[in-house]
Design a protein around this motif. Structure first.
Motif, PDB file in Angstrom:
ATOM      1  N   SER A 413      -7.463   0.592   7.565  1.00  0.00           N
ATOM      2  CA  SER A 413      -7.625   0.560   6.117  1.00  0.00           C
ATOM      3  C   SER A 413      -6.980   1.793   5.508  1.00  0.00           C
ATOM      4  O   SER A 413      -7.145   2.903   6.029  1.00  0.00           O
ATOM      5  CB  SER A 413      -9.104   0.514   5.734  1.00  0.00           C
ATOM      6  OG  SER A 413      -9.270   0.670   4.333  1.00  0.00           O
ATOM      7  N   ARG A 414      -6.260   1.614   4.406  1.00  0.00           N
ATOM      8  CA  ARG A 414      -5.708   2.772   3.701  1.00  0.00           C
ATOM      9  C   ARG A 414      -6.727   3.323   2.711  1.00  0.00           C
ATOM     10  O   ARG A 414      -6.456   4.291   2.004  1.00  0.00           O
ATOM     11  CB  ARG A 414      -4.400   2.388   2.986  1.00  0.00           C
ATOM     12  CG  ARG A 414      -3.517   3.608   2.670  1.00  0.00           C
ATOM     13  CD  ARG A 414      -2.137   3.213   2.202  1.00  0.00           C
ATOM     14  NE  ARG A 414      -2.139   2.606   0.872  1.00  0.00           N
ATOM     15  CZ  ARG A 414      -1.048   2.302   0.186  1.00  0.00           C
ATOM     16  NH1 ARG A 414       0.153   2.530   0.723  1.00  0.00           N
ATOM     17  NH2 ARG A 414      -1.132   1.737  -1.001  1.00  0.00           N
ATOM     18  N   GLY A 415      -7.886   2.701   2.653  1.00  0.00           N
ATOM     19  CA  GLY A 415      -8.946   3.201   1.783  1.00  0.00           C
ATOM     20  C   GLY A 415      -8.888   2.601   0.393  1.00  0.00           C
ATOM     21  O   GLY A 415      -8.268   1.564   0.154  1.00  0.00           O
ATOM     22  N   VAL A 416      -9.547   3.271  -0.538  1.00  0.00           N
ATOM     23  CA  VAL A 416      -9.625   2.786  -1.915  1.00  0.00           C
ATOM     24  C   VAL A 416      -8.253   2.894  -2.581  1.00  0.00           C
ATOM     25  O   VAL A 416      -7.602   3.928  -2.527  1.00  0.00           O
ATOM     26  CB  VAL A 416     -10.668   3.573  -2.720  1.00  0.00           C
ATOM     27  CG1 VAL A 416     -10.683   3.121  -4.178  1.00  0.00           C
ATOM     28  CG2 VAL A 416     -12.060   3.416  -2.097  1.00  0.00           C
ATOM     29  N   GLU A 417      -7.818   1.807  -3.200  1.00  0.00           N
ATOM     30  CA  GLU A 417      -6.534   1.762  -3.891  1.00  0.00           C
ATOM     31  C   GLU A 417      -6.779   1.781  -5.400  1.00  0.00           C
ATOM     32  O   GLU A 417      -7.728   1.163  -5.893  1.00  0.00           O
ATOM     33  CB  GLU A 417      -5.762   0.486  -3.525  1.00  0.00           C
ATOM     34  CG  GLU A 417      -5.549   0.290  -2.034  1.00  0.00           C
ATOM     35  CD  GLU A 417      -4.443   1.165  -1.458  1.00  0.00           C
ATOM     36  OE1 GLU A 417      -3.744   1.839  -2.241  1.00  0.00           O
ATOM     37  OE2 GLU A 417      -4.274   1.160  -0.219  1.00  0.00           O
ATOM     38  N   THR A 418      -5.917   2.476  -6.131  1.00  0.00           N
ATOM     39  CA  THR A 418      -6.056   2.578  -7.583  1.00  0.00           C
ATOM     40  C   THR A 418      -4.812   2.034  -8.263  1.00  0.00           C
ATOM     41  O   THR A 418      -3.692   2.429  -7.932  1.00  0.00           O
ATOM     42  CB  THR A 418      -6.278   4.037  -8.016  1.00  0.00           C
ATOM     43  OG1 THR A 418      -7.433   4.560  -7.353  1.00  0.00           O
ATOM     44  CG2 THR A 418      -6.479   4.131  -9.527  1.00  0.00           C
ATOM     45  N   PHE A 419      -5.010   1.137  -9.229  1.00  0.00           N
ATOM     46  CA  PHE A 419      -3.921   0.512  -9.950  1.00  0.00           C
ATOM     47  C   PHE A 419      -3.641   1.257 -11.248  1.00  0.00           C
ATOM     48  O   PHE A 419      -4.428   2.102 -11.688  1.00  0.00           O
ATOM     49  CB  PHE A 419      -4.248  -0.953 -10.218  1.00  0.00           C
ATOM     50  CG  PHE A 419      -4.463  -1.746  -8.951  1.00  0.00           C
ATOM     51  CD1 PHE A 419      -3.416  -2.417  -8.346  1.00  0.00           C
ATOM     52  CD2 PHE A 419      -5.716  -1.792  -8.341  1.00  0.00           C
ATOM     53  CE1 PHE A 419      -3.598  -3.123  -7.171  1.00  0.00           C
ATOM     54  CE2 PHE A 419      -5.917  -2.502  -7.173  1.00  0.00           C
ATOM     55  CZ  PHE A 419      -4.854  -3.167  -6.577  1.00  0.00           C
ATOM     56  N   PHE A 420      -2.538   0.933 -11.883  1.00  0.00           N
ATOM     57  CA  PHE A 420      -2.077   1.676 -13.062  1.00  0.00           C
ATOM     58  C   PHE A 420      -3.067   1.623 -14.216  1.00  0.00           C
ATOM     59  O   PHE A 420      -3.095   2.525 -15.054  1.00  0.00           O
ATOM     60  CB  PHE A 420      -0.720   1.141 -13.528  1.00  0.00           C
ATOM     61  CG  PHE A 420      -0.792  -0.175 -14.256  1.00  0.00           C
ATOM     62  CD1 PHE A 420      -0.742  -0.227 -15.640  1.00  0.00           C
ATOM     63  CD2 PHE A 420      -0.903  -1.369 -13.559  1.00  0.00           C
ATOM     64  CE1 PHE A 420      -0.798  -1.440 -16.321  1.00  0.00           C
ATOM     65  CE2 PHE A 420      -0.954  -2.584 -14.222  1.00  0.00           C
ATOM     66  CZ  PHE A 420      -0.909  -2.624 -15.602  1.00  0.00           C
ATOM     67  N   ASP A 421      -3.890   0.578 -14.274  1.00  0.00           N
ATOM     68  CA  ASP A 421      -4.845   0.421 -15.373  1.00  0.00           C
ATOM     69  C   ASP A 421      -6.206   1.033 -15.063  1.00  0.00           C
ATOM     70  O   ASP A 421      -7.157   0.840 -15.818  1.00  0.00           O
ATOM     71  CB  ASP A 421      -5.008  -1.056 -15.716  1.00  0.00           C
ATOM     72  CG  ASP A 421      -5.400  -1.909 -14.506  1.00  0.00           C
ATOM     73  OD1 ASP A 421      -5.416  -1.384 -13.379  1.00  0.00           O
ATOM     74  OD2 ASP A 421      -5.691  -3.110 -14.696  1.00  0.00           O
ATOM     75  N   GLY A 422      -6.291   1.771 -13.956  1.00  0.00           N
ATOM     76  CA  GLY A 422      -7.539   2.442 -13.596  1.00  0.00           C
ATOM     77  C   GLY A 422      -8.462   1.612 -12.736  1.00  0.00           C
ATOM     78  O   GLY A 422      -9.482   2.124 -12.236  1.00  0.00           O
TER      79      GLY A 422
END
Length: 442
Positions: A413-422
């Motif tokens: 797992s690369r862990g928690v991912e965050t998108f451009f909209d938060g």
């Protein structure tokens, strides 16, 4: 990871009709061998020098679509990496569309099709479960990621005055106005449930536009995107390079964004094969994978970028001008609307920053996103699916064999991912991700 319950389901999205005849590359040779290129492969430890022992076969048929994220397969052929590891009879064959890729995988090389391919990451799951093959389940394995980043969302020039970029919300009122006037609005992607479908849906929804009610999504093969844009067949489209840059170079439209702006280092295409072939040919699979990994390292070396792009531009492969490929491969982005930037961190990567490793958490996101849009039922056992299809264990074996132990991540797992909209996606709690989304079908 939180597990969702499994049940039998039907896929409700329509798929594009596609023929079963694929196109063969006219020329698959190259002037430089793997022995010449090995020193440039980006390895601190010299890769293995000879063929893999005990090969069950030296033959494999692989498919590709004319997109720059197919480069590791093409370079492995042209630069002799397949030959280096004993796979001397590998063909890399052009496919007309993702539907054609699917159909030829179902056939297998024994039926006149292919054994594996450069493919949209969710497709091996949809094929394995028979979702896009009329119930005919053809188990597949994902062996590696081929790239991260490198896709784009484009619009016709008529929308340029709206200053649309990562934020799609300026289109909402304009779409409503056009629709009220009787215009049929269309957003094009390349395959239902595939990566481009997910990117354009996410982008529209983040701006408050429902991709199922405020615009229609249609399927257009990657190589036909620019031609369709030229005659006004769509109001937005998502596809991989070189087609976004060609759209700009031909002054047909502009790029609202490169997808790395939506999700930095997002997963994209995969190298996947029929499970039956892999299970019958474990040593040959290892050899193929070693070659593809070494080619990925070669592709990421700055000194090789120009040669890579010249190879891809050739008639046998993409048959497009070199100028439509090189800039984005060097991190230079002319969006066609006055915005010109150097964005090396958002350019397509093949090996750097674990680009080649097939994180299970990334496959999980694609399945959860398909659930979001009603393409899979809520109680799909996504973790069981990922465990069955994602063969990151074979990637680790191949990486070790070419002296790249240090490139093996500590976790699947690369862990928690965050998108451009938060918005964040925690692979340990995908339901929380779904609950946080305002526009969805579930």
């Amino acid at each position: 990871m939180t597990r969702l319950n499994r049940r039998k389901f039907l896929f409700t999205a329509s798929t594009a009709a596609a023929g079963t005849v694929f196109l063969h590359a006219c020329s698959q040779g190259g002037s430089n061998t793997a022995a010449d290129a090995g020193a440039d492969a980006g390895s601190s430890t010299a890769p293995a020098a000879g063929p893999v022992e005990g090969l069950e076969t030296t033959t494999a048929k692989l498919g590709f679509i004319a997109l720059t994220d197919s480069a590791p397969l093409i370079i492995a052929k042209v630069k002799g990496f397949f030959d280096k590891y004993g796979m001397t009879d590998v063909s890399v064959e052009k496919q007309a569309s993702w539907g054609t890729t699917r159909d030829n995988i179902v056939l297998g090389s024994g039926g006149g099709g292919i054994d594996g391919a450069h493919i949209l990451t969710p497709m091996p799951y949809l094929i394995s479960q028979g979702i896009v093959t009329d119930g005919n389940k053809v188990p597949m394995y994902i062996l590696s990621r081929l790239n991260v980043n490198g896709q784009g969302i484009s619009l016709p020039n008529e929308y340029a005055s709206l200053n649309v970029g990562v934020d799609s919300s300026p289109l909402k009122a304009e779409f409503a106005r056009l629709k009220a006037g009787g215009k049929e609005l269309k957003a094009a992607m390349t395959f239902p449930g595939g990566t481009h479908d997910m990117w354009i849906r996410y982008w529209l929804a983040a701006g408050g536009i429902d991709p199922d009610t405020e615009i229609s999504t249609i399927v257009v093969p990657p190589a036909q995107m620019v031609a369709n844009a030229k005659v006004g067949n769509m109001d937005a489209f998502c596809v991989g390079e070189p087609w976004p840059l060609q759209t700009v170079n031909q002054d047909i439209g502009f790029n609202a964004l490169t997808t790395g702006e939506m999700w930095k280092d997002h997963p994209e295409k995969a190298f996947a094969m029929r499970a039956e072939w892999v299970d019958a040919n474990p040593n040959a699979t290892k050899a193929l994978l070693m070659a593809v990994l070494e080619a990925a390292m070669w592709c990421d070396q700055p000194e090789n970028k120009e040669e890579m792009c010249r190879i891809l531009s050739e008639r046998a492969w993409f048959n497009v001008p070199f100028e439509d490929i090189i800039d984005r491969s060097m991190g230079k982005f002319d969006f066609g609307n006055g915005r010109v930037e150097e964005l090396p961190d958002l350019m397509q990567k093949y090996w750097a920053d674990n680009a080649s490793y097939p994180y299970k958490s990334h496959d999980l996101w694609f399945l959860v996103e398909n659930i979001r849009w009603g393409l899979l039922p809520k109680d799909t056992d996504v973790n069981a699916w990922v465990d069955a299809v994602n063969r990151e264990d074979l990637w680790r074996e191949a990486a070790t064999a070419i002296g790249q132990e240090s490139a093996i991540p500590a976790s699947t797992s690369r862990g928690v991912e965050t998108f451009f909209d938060g918005v964040t996606f925690d692979p340990e709690n995908p339901q929380a991700y779904l609950d946080s989304l305002k526009i969805k079908k579930v």
